[in-house]
Design an enzyme around this catalytic site. Structure first.
Site, PDB file in Angstrom:
ATOM      1  N   GLU A  34       1.343  -5.690   0.527  1.00  0.00           N
ATOM      2  CA  GLU A  34       2.061  -6.202  -0.601  1.00  0.00           C
ATOM      3  C   GLU A  34       0.911  -6.419  -1.765  1.00  0.00           C
ATOM      4  O   GLU A  34       0.760  -7.381  -2.175  1.00  0.00           O
ATOM      5  CB  GLU A  34       3.084  -7.218  -0.266  1.00  0.00           C
ATOM      6  CG  GLU A  34       4.171  -6.668   0.408  1.00  0.00           C
ATOM      7  CD  GLU A  34       5.320  -7.853   0.599  1.00  0.00           C
ATOM      8  OE1 GLU A  34       5.039  -9.016  -0.142  1.00  0.00           O
ATOM      9  OE2 GLU A  34       6.304  -7.654   0.855  1.00  0.00           O
TER      10      GLU A  34
HETATM   11  C1  FAD Z   1       0.575  -2.419   8.696  1.00  0.00           C
HETATM   12  C2  FAD Z   1       1.088  -2.038   7.230  1.00  0.00           C
HETATM   13  C3  FAD Z   1       1.997  -1.800   6.833  1.00  0.00           C
HETATM   14  C4  FAD Z   1       2.434  -1.517   5.649  1.00  0.00           C
HETATM   15  N1  FAD Z   1       3.915  -1.305   5.038  1.00  0.00           N
HETATM   16  C5  FAD Z   1       3.952  -0.541   3.979  1.00  0.00           C
HETATM   17  C6  FAD Z   1       5.388  -0.327   3.566  1.00  0.00           C
HETATM   18  O1  FAD Z   1       6.397  -0.513   4.435  1.00  0.00           O
HETATM   19  N2  FAD Z   1       5.609   0.508   2.521  1.00  0.00           N
HETATM   20  C7  FAD Z   1       4.491   0.932   1.776  1.00  0.00           C
HETATM   21  O2  FAD Z   1       4.754   1.535   0.579  1.00  0.00           O
HETATM   22  N3  FAD Z   1       3.352   0.462   2.212  1.00  0.00           N
HETATM   23  C8  FAD Z   1       2.986  -0.167   3.149  1.00  0.00           C
HETATM   24  N4  FAD Z   1       1.726  -0.417   3.379  1.00  0.00           N
HETATM   25  C9  FAD Z   1       0.817  -0.154   2.694  1.00  0.00           C
HETATM   26  C10 FAD Z   1      -0.026  -1.456   1.966  1.00  0.00           C
HETATM   27  O3  FAD Z   1       0.920  -1.735   0.633  1.00  0.00           O
HETATM   28  C11 FAD Z   1      -1.426  -0.975   1.550  1.00  0.00           C
HETATM   29  O4  FAD Z   1      -2.298  -0.598   2.667  1.00  0.00           O
HETATM   30  C12 FAD Z   1      -2.259  -1.523   0.513  1.00  0.00           C
HETATM   31  O5  FAD Z   1      -1.441  -1.551  -0.788  1.00  0.00           O
HETATM   32  C13 FAD Z   1      -3.646  -1.329   0.210  1.00  0.00           C
HETATM   33  O6  FAD Z   1      -3.706   0.069   0.210  1.00  0.00           O
HETATM   34  P1  FAD Z   1      -5.195   0.757   0.902  1.00  0.00           P
HETATM   35  O7  FAD Z   1      -4.974   0.309   2.435  1.00  0.00           O
HETATM   36  O8  FAD Z   1      -4.982   2.140   0.847  1.00  0.00           O
HETATM   37  O9  FAD Z   1      -6.496   0.029   0.787  1.00  0.00           O
HETATM   38  P2  FAD Z   1      -7.270   0.677  -0.677  1.00  0.00           P
HETATM   39  O10 FAD Z   1      -6.335   0.860  -2.054  1.00  0.00           O
HETATM   40  O11 FAD Z   1      -8.222   1.716  -0.301  1.00  0.00           O
HETATM   41  O12 FAD Z   1      -8.077  -0.944  -0.935  1.00  0.00           O
HETATM   42  C14 FAD Z   1      -9.116  -0.995  -0.310  1.00  0.00           C
HETATM   43  C15 FAD Z   1      -9.873  -2.431  -0.669  1.00  0.00           C
HETATM   44  O13 FAD Z   1     -10.092  -2.269  -2.081  1.00  0.00           O
HETATM   45  C16 FAD Z   1      -9.580  -3.468  -2.859  1.00  0.00           C
HETATM   46  N5  FAD Z   1      -9.481  -3.155  -4.105  1.00  0.00           N
HETATM   47  C17 FAD Z   1      -8.472  -1.838  -4.581  1.00  0.00           C
HETATM   48  N6  FAD Z   1      -8.851  -2.010  -6.049  1.00  0.00           N
HETATM   49  C18 FAD Z   1      -9.425  -3.099  -6.397  1.00  0.00           C
HETATM   50  C19 FAD Z   1      -9.440  -3.484  -7.713  1.00  0.00           C
HETATM   51  N7  FAD Z   1      -9.366  -3.219  -8.858  1.00  0.00           N
HETATM   52  N8  FAD Z   1     -10.452  -4.735  -7.532  1.00  0.00           N
HETATM   53  C20 FAD Z   1     -10.890  -5.199  -6.433  1.00  0.00           C
HETATM   54  N9  FAD Z   1     -10.537  -4.730  -5.309  1.00  0.00           N
HETATM   55  C21 FAD Z   1      -9.676  -3.724  -5.085  1.00  0.00           C
HETATM   56  C22 FAD Z   1      -8.329  -3.624  -2.082  1.00  0.00           C
HETATM   57  O14 FAD Z   1      -8.257  -5.033  -2.243  1.00  0.00           O
HETATM   58  C23 FAD Z   1      -8.757  -3.418  -0.556  1.00  0.00           C
HETATM   59  O15 FAD Z   1      -9.498  -4.780  -0.203  1.00  0.00           O
HETATM   60  C24 FAD Z   1       1.471  -1.055   4.691  1.00  0.00           C
HETATM   61  C25 FAD Z   1      -0.008  -1.060   5.065  1.00  0.00           C
HETATM   62  C26 FAD Z   1      -0.096  -1.610   6.437  1.00  0.00           C
HETATM   63  C27 FAD Z   1      -1.477  -1.853   6.893  1.00  0.00           C
END
Ligand code: FAD
Length: 811
Positions: free
Chosen positions: A501
């Site tokens: 989220e």
């Molecule tokens: C267990 C689990 C359950 C989930 N459930 C759902 C679900 O039901 N439905 C769904 O749609 N999604 C779901 N998600 C997805 C979740 O919302 C994403 O993992 C999350 O949005 C982050 O995306 P990412 O993991 O690709 O990280 P990335 O986007 O690759 O981010 C990596 C890091 O970069 C940081 N970052 C990115 N952009 C910036 C910025 N501009 N400034 C500073 N920092 C930044 C982030 O904070 C993070 O620390 C789930 C994820 C997990 C792990």
């Protein structure tokens, strides 16, 4: 001397005028009188006098609107338009979502406390309380977290059936469709209670009640969609999931590459207008078992079958699991917390247009729908789960530290442990206050989008600290997993809550202040709207009134910051709240300093502030600290101001306001324009950094409240599963804690009359008890009661060991 006194009085009167926020006209009138009086009573040097009258005359000229518009506002507007950061449609929709509540007051430098204090305390209806005491209690009793996490990597079938049968997945569905229709506070309490027992189960329950098919249907679905799907979701015939994230679109979810192209196709034997979907999603909670997929994609209409637009934007549809072209069922394995989560792929999946939530009219409205619903959802699911886990950790750690002895003392008596337990307790109180007061605001009709980001970030970060602290106090007992470990899985859940989220780094650096500065600031949004007004003349008039209001606001906040910092805000009139009165005053002081710093930053850095993430993150931290401290004060009020809880309230407020000070200090140290940084420092910290973190004495008082069976400890445990039974670790810990005081007295007697006198020589407690009974130091009954206490303590202290084959998953 006389002249100096009059000069000081004159300057003080001018500062007072600014402090009181007089309108421009009244300010000019009063200033003219003051200057005249000053010149009459203690005539200054002729040049100084001329400067004073010139300034006063210039101020009068600012009241002539056509003149100031032409000379000031219009040129300023032209450069403001150049400075204004570009804003995508999705960013605009995110900004428009939700309402401005207490967060807006904190931006004013003079928050109106009645707005917060007049809100009624969150309440549970009889039905909601009965659900917590009935099905929720039964569910918690059914959960065996080791079985769930290690052996099955899933909930047992009877728990799944219980969840659907009792409506756990239908808390937000209206009663007319068979749902429970709980208020936000009740929903939050249910999640907190389950999380205190099993975070795997609470994650599973959170999802259908959060952003997803039910919520989206509720708000945007057509009547036909609601009539069909909501009853099926309420009774568990449909298990929903919501698929937004994919391999290429994580934090930047709006850049999703998944497509839905309008075309004709065959659906149930008929040719209909529909969408051909191609998508790749991952991390989707409940996907492996879901029957109904809420899917976000970008909708295109290249053949203009629906109208002139070819790129309609982000859209949401409901897709049944069995639709041809979908691959679903594989699982991810998030950190040993085996809630159902996995990928979904779709290749040339055809669905009719009425699969769109809200029908074709809602094509392209997906992002707005998501951010609107997130402004509520983010206040509930993760903050409630995190708070429930933290409550369990504090409850367990307080009791464990009292009965675990090292160096002949309960470890709770060591200052190092006291400090850690105090931190856990203060943070948990803060988390509980934030989640319950904000849920109460939602029940009062708010959709607090900026607080939702604050809660998401800070409550989950606090839960990370609490989980770490609990592990540290428990030592090896927390580390060795097994049926007797009640901490490890909660600890492993933390990074999941941090990531989902809106991952926390992004939320802190980009969202809290970025959204807050525009949404909550009393003038910025008005200025931006004026700058975007296509009618140039109207835009200048609009901009002029916002700009001059803004200037007065900034000057006033600078003076308020100075005066309140110099006086420690002691003179500030705030609601009379007895011992907590000073915290209200400090929040006001930080509010003025914050509002002033925000204006200087926005005025000088403009759109560049968005790129200076570390600066905006610090301002966001100051805003959050004030918000959370306000929640703590309101929560304390809502609880009837129990005097015994005061040390925790003080610890929490001190901790938060100290952090506000440190973050403001960090902001000034890193502000690129060093001259302005120096000027701000004079107005914000004229006496230096005067606010202190909680003292050791206060920490000891707080720790004492949770390492003994006090009413405060019981209040902190409300909405956690603390039932007294041998299968519930928290219940067992409480039981032992209740026995501890009496047992400690008996042990002391054995030590003083037995060990020190040489009558008791055994090294372990059971041996000593036997010798003490034989020597008449303890009666038989006392010996039996001490032995029973020791047995229970050892049951708690015990860690699991396994034959090698038993550690094979599923064994
Ligand atoms: C267990 C689990 C359950 C989930 N459930 C759902 C679900 O039901 N439905 C769904 O749609 N999604 C779901 N998600 C997805 C979740 O919302 C994403 O993992 C999350 O949005 C982050 O995306 P990412 O993991 O690709 O990280 P990335 O986007 O690759 O981010 C990596 C890091 O970069 C940081 N970052 C990115 N952009 C910036 C910025 N501009 N400034 C500073 N920092 C930044 C982030 O904070 C993070 O620390 C789930 C994820 C997990 C792990």
């Amino acid at each position: 001397m006389y002249g100096a006194i009059i000069t000081v009085l004159f300057l003080a009167a001018v500062v007072f005028l600014a402090y009181r926020r007089l309108g421009l006209l009244s300010f000019c009138g009063t200033l003219t009188l003051l200057v005249a009086l000053y010149c009459y009573l203690a005539p200054p040097a002729p040049t100084w006098k001329a400067v004073l009258w010139l300034l006063t005359a210039l101020l009068w000229l600012l009241n002539v609107k056509p003149l100031r518009r032409a000379l000031i506002s219009a040129p300023f507007l032209a450069s403001y338009r150049r400075m204004l950061p570009s804003m995508s449609q999705t960013e605009k929709e995110a900004l428009d979502a939700g309402t401005v509540w207490w967060d807006g007051e904190l931006f004013t430098g003079a928050p109106r406390w009645e707005k917060l204090l007049s809100a009624s305390a969150p309440q549970l209806s009889d039905a909601e309380q009965a659900f917590l005491d009935g099905p929720c209690e039964v569910l918690c009793g059914m959960l065996d977290d080791w079985d769930i996490t290690h052996r099955r990597a899933d909930l047992p079938p009877e728990v799944w059936s219980f969840l659907t049968a009792k409506g756990f997945f239908a808390m937000i569905i209206p009663r007319q469709y068979g749902g429970l229709e709980f208020c936000a506070y009740a929903h939050s309490c249910v999640l907190a209670k389950i999380a205190s027992r099993s975070t795997t189960c609470s994650s599973i329950v959170a999802v259908p009640n959060s952003l997803g098919p039910a919520e989206l249907l509720n708000h945007y679905g057509t009547q036909q969609q609601k009539d069909y799907y909501l009853p099926r979701l309420a009774c568990g015939d449909e298990i929903p999931c919501f698929a937004l994230t994919g391999p290429r679109a994580g934090s930047d979810a709006a850049s999703l590459p998944d497509t839905g192209v309008v075309c004709r196709g065959s659906w149930q034997g008929q040719e209909v207008l529909g969408l051909k979907l191609n998508f790749s999603k991952r991390y989707i909670t409940l996907a492996p078992v879901a029957t109904l997929i809420g899917l976000a994609f970008r909708m295109f209409d290249p053949d203009q079958l629906l109208g002139a637009r070819t790129d309609l934007g982000i859209t949401v549809a409901l897709i049944p699991r069995g639709t041809p072209g979908i691959t679903i069922g594989r699982r991810h394995f998030p950190l040993n917390i085996p809630f159902q989560n996995g990928p979904i792929e779709g290749v040339d999946v055809f669905v009719p247009l009425d699969s769109l939530i809200g029908g074709p009219a809602m094509a392209g409205q997906g992002w707005r729908m998501l951010v609107e619903q997130l402004s509520v959802g983010r206040c509930i699911s993760l903050p409630s789960n995190a708070t429930g886990s933290a409550k369990a950790a504090v409850w367990a750690t307080g009791a464990y530290a009292r009965v675990r002895r090292q160096f002949n003392l309960p470890i709770a008596r060591f200052e190092g442990i006291e400090a850690v337990i105090a931190r856990m307790t203060g943070l948990t109180y803060t988390m509980d206050a934030a989640r319950s007061v904000t849920a109460g605001a939602i029940d009062g009709g708010e959709k607090p989008s900026v607080p939702s980001a604050m809660l998401k970030y800070h409550v989950t970060e606090m839960s990370r600290i609490v989980a770490n602290d609990a592990m540290d106090v428990h030592g090896g007992k927390g580390i060795c997993l097994g049926p007797n470990n009640y901490l490890g899985r909660g600890y492993q859940t933390v990074p999941i809550a941090i990531t989902v989220e809106g991952a926390n780094i992004l939320t802190r650096n980009l969202i809290i202040f970025g959204q807050g500065a525009i949404r909550c600031h009393p003038f910025v949004l008005k200025e931006m709207e004026a700058a975007r007004n296509p009618d140039r003349r109207a835009g200048i008039a609009q901009f002029d009134s916002a700009l001059f209001g803004h200037m007065g606001f900034t000057i006033s906040n600078s003076m308020r910051s100075l005066v309140m910092s110099l006086t420690f805000a002691r003179l500030r009139g705030v609601p009379d709240h007895g011992p907590t009165r000073r915290y209200y005053q400090h929040i006001e002081r930080f509010s003025a300093s914050f509002a002033f710093a925000v204006d200087v930053a926005m005025l000088t850095l403009g759109g560049y502030l968005k790129k200076k993430e570390s600066l905006s993150a610090r301002l966001g931290d100051v805003l959050s600290a004030m918000y959370l401290a306000s929640m703590v004060l309101k929560h304390y009020d809502n609880e009837g101001q129990p005097e015994a809880d005061l040390p925790i309230v003080e610890w929490a407020c001190r901790n938060l306001l100290y952090s506000a000070q440190e973050q403001l200090h960090g902001f000034l140290r890193n502000f690129p324009n060093r001259f302005l940084a120096g000027l701000m420092r004079v107005l914000i910290f004229p006496r230096g950094l005067t606010y202190f973190a909680p003292s050791d004495r206060l920490s000891r008082q707080v720790a004492d409240l949770v390492t003994a069976p006090t009413p405060t400890r019981l209040r902190l445990g409300v909405h956690a599963y603390t039932t007294l039974n041998e299968r519930s670790p928290l219940g067992l810990l409480q039981e032992v804690l209740l026995l501890a005081e009496g047992a400690e007295l008996l042990e002391k007697r054995v030590r003083d009359e037995g060990v020190k006198a040489g009558r008791v020589t055994a090294l372990d407690l059971p041996g000593r008890i036997a010798q003490a009974v034989a020597a008449g130091i303890l009666t038989q009954a006392e010996g039996a009661s001490l032995a029973e206490f020791d047995r229970k303590v050892m049951q708690i202290v015990r860690v699991d060991d396994f034959a090698p084959h038993e550690l094979v998953p599923g064994a």
